[in-house]
Enzyme design. Structure first.
Site, PDB file in Angstrom:
ATOM      1  N   GLU A  43       0.816  -1.220   0.000  1.00 58.58           N
ATOM      2  CA  GLU A  43       0.000   0.000   0.000  1.00 58.58           C
ATOM      3  C   GLU A  43       0.846   1.265   0.000  1.00 58.58           C
ATOM      4  O   GLU A  43       1.725   1.440   0.841  1.00 58.58           O
ATOM      5  CB  GLU A  43      -0.921   0.026   1.226  1.00 58.58           C
ATOM      6  CG  GLU A  43      -1.814   1.259   1.263  1.00 58.58           C
ATOM      7  CD  GLU A  43      -2.815   1.227   2.404  1.00 58.58           C
ATOM      8  OE1 GLU A  43      -3.571   2.202   2.575  1.00 58.58           O
ATOM      9  OE2 GLU A  43      -2.852   0.208   3.126  1.00 58.58           O
ATOM     10  N   LYS A  62      -8.095  -2.574   2.019  1.00 56.56           N
ATOM     11  CA  LYS A  62      -8.880  -3.124   3.139  1.00 56.56           C
ATOM     12  C   LYS A  62      -9.507  -4.424   2.658  1.00 56.56           C
ATOM     13  O   LYS A  62     -10.459  -4.415   1.888  1.00 56.56           O
ATOM     14  CB  LYS A  62      -9.948  -2.114   3.584  1.00 56.56           C
ATOM     15  CG  LYS A  62     -10.587  -2.432   4.926  1.00 56.56           C
ATOM     16  CD  LYS A  62      -9.610  -2.265   6.058  1.00 56.56           C
ATOM     17  CE  LYS A  62     -10.312  -2.395   7.415  1.00 56.56           C
ATOM     18  NZ  LYS A  62      -9.357  -2.310   8.532  1.00 56.56           N
TER      19      LYS A  62
END
Length: 240
Positions: A43, A62
């Protein structure tokens, strides 16, 4: 993110081992005293370009499925996109980011990618992409928003990450401050760099081409939380 000085291995060797065991697009090695920080993650929290017409992008992750021989892309799609819980968690972060972006750049905010399953070396991830852009006249020279000031403002507003706090962020942080009894320190932070040059290469004789290291750690005035496997943060400070 882990304090490598807590182990007996030399920090650089430990970082290289981390890259080998957990290869990821974004990684870092930050030698401090007395602690060394090592990180490897798929990320990228935030990126932004220099003005004029600065653009801002956040890519929240997520939803995760560990890779295995029997976990194909179709299986990962079913487990991630087919899970109301995983999709709801991703949507919550997207809404928080859209709110933060609107507060900084105005109306030009778009969700470029929503809950897409991406493949990485060791995991499948549920990823969204949110992008914001300001007009060419917003960050012109001689204004208080010139020279990347909006990028720093967005970084400040984006912290702590919504994936750490939940939503609504402000109320969550207020509750966490009443519950926490110790600081989580750099675990809730991030680090990256800011470079003078973007689309154009620096002149060969320009000695100012080095990037600026940015370390973001939780503020000493607030207390983050980690209990029963949950990870949360409170407010943050930016150190340049």
């Amino acid at each position: 993110m882990q304090a490598a000085s807590e182990t007996q291995s030399p920090s650089w060797e430990r970082y290289k081992l981390l890259r080998e065991l957990n290869p990821a697009p974004h990684a870092g090695y930050l030698l401090l005293h007395p602690t060394t920080l090592v990180a490897s993650s798929p990320e990228r929290f935030l990126s932004f370009s220099r003005p004029p017409g600065a653009t801002f992008q956040l890519r929240p992750i997520k939803g995760t499925v560990r890779k295995a021989p029997d976990i194909t892309h179709a299986v990962a799609e079913k487990e991630l996109r087919g899970s109301p819980k995983e999709v709801a968690g991703n949507l919550m972060i997207v809404d928080l980011i859209r709110h933060d972006l609107h507060a900084v750049v105005g109306q030009d905010v778009d969700v470029k990618q929503l809950c897409t399953v991406e493949e990485y070396s060791t995991v499948w991830q549920l990823v969204s992409v949110i992008k914001g852009k300001v007009g060419d006249t917003v960050d012109v020279p001689n204004s208080h928003r010139e020279n990347g000031a909006l990028g720093w403002e967005l970084l400040r507003r984006s912290l702590p990450p919504g994936s750490m706090t939940g939503a609504p962020k402000k109320r969550s942080v207020e509750i966490l401050r009443t519950l926490e009894d110790s600081e989580q320190n750099v675990y809730s932070g991030a680090f990256g760099y800011c470079c003078k040059y973007t689309t154009e290469a620096p002149p060969p004789d320009d000695r100012r081409r080095n990037g600026l290291l940015v370390l973001v750690v939780p503020s000493q005035h607030y207390r983050p939380l980690r209990r029963n496997g949950r990870k949360c943060s409170s407010n943050c400070e930016v150190h340049r």
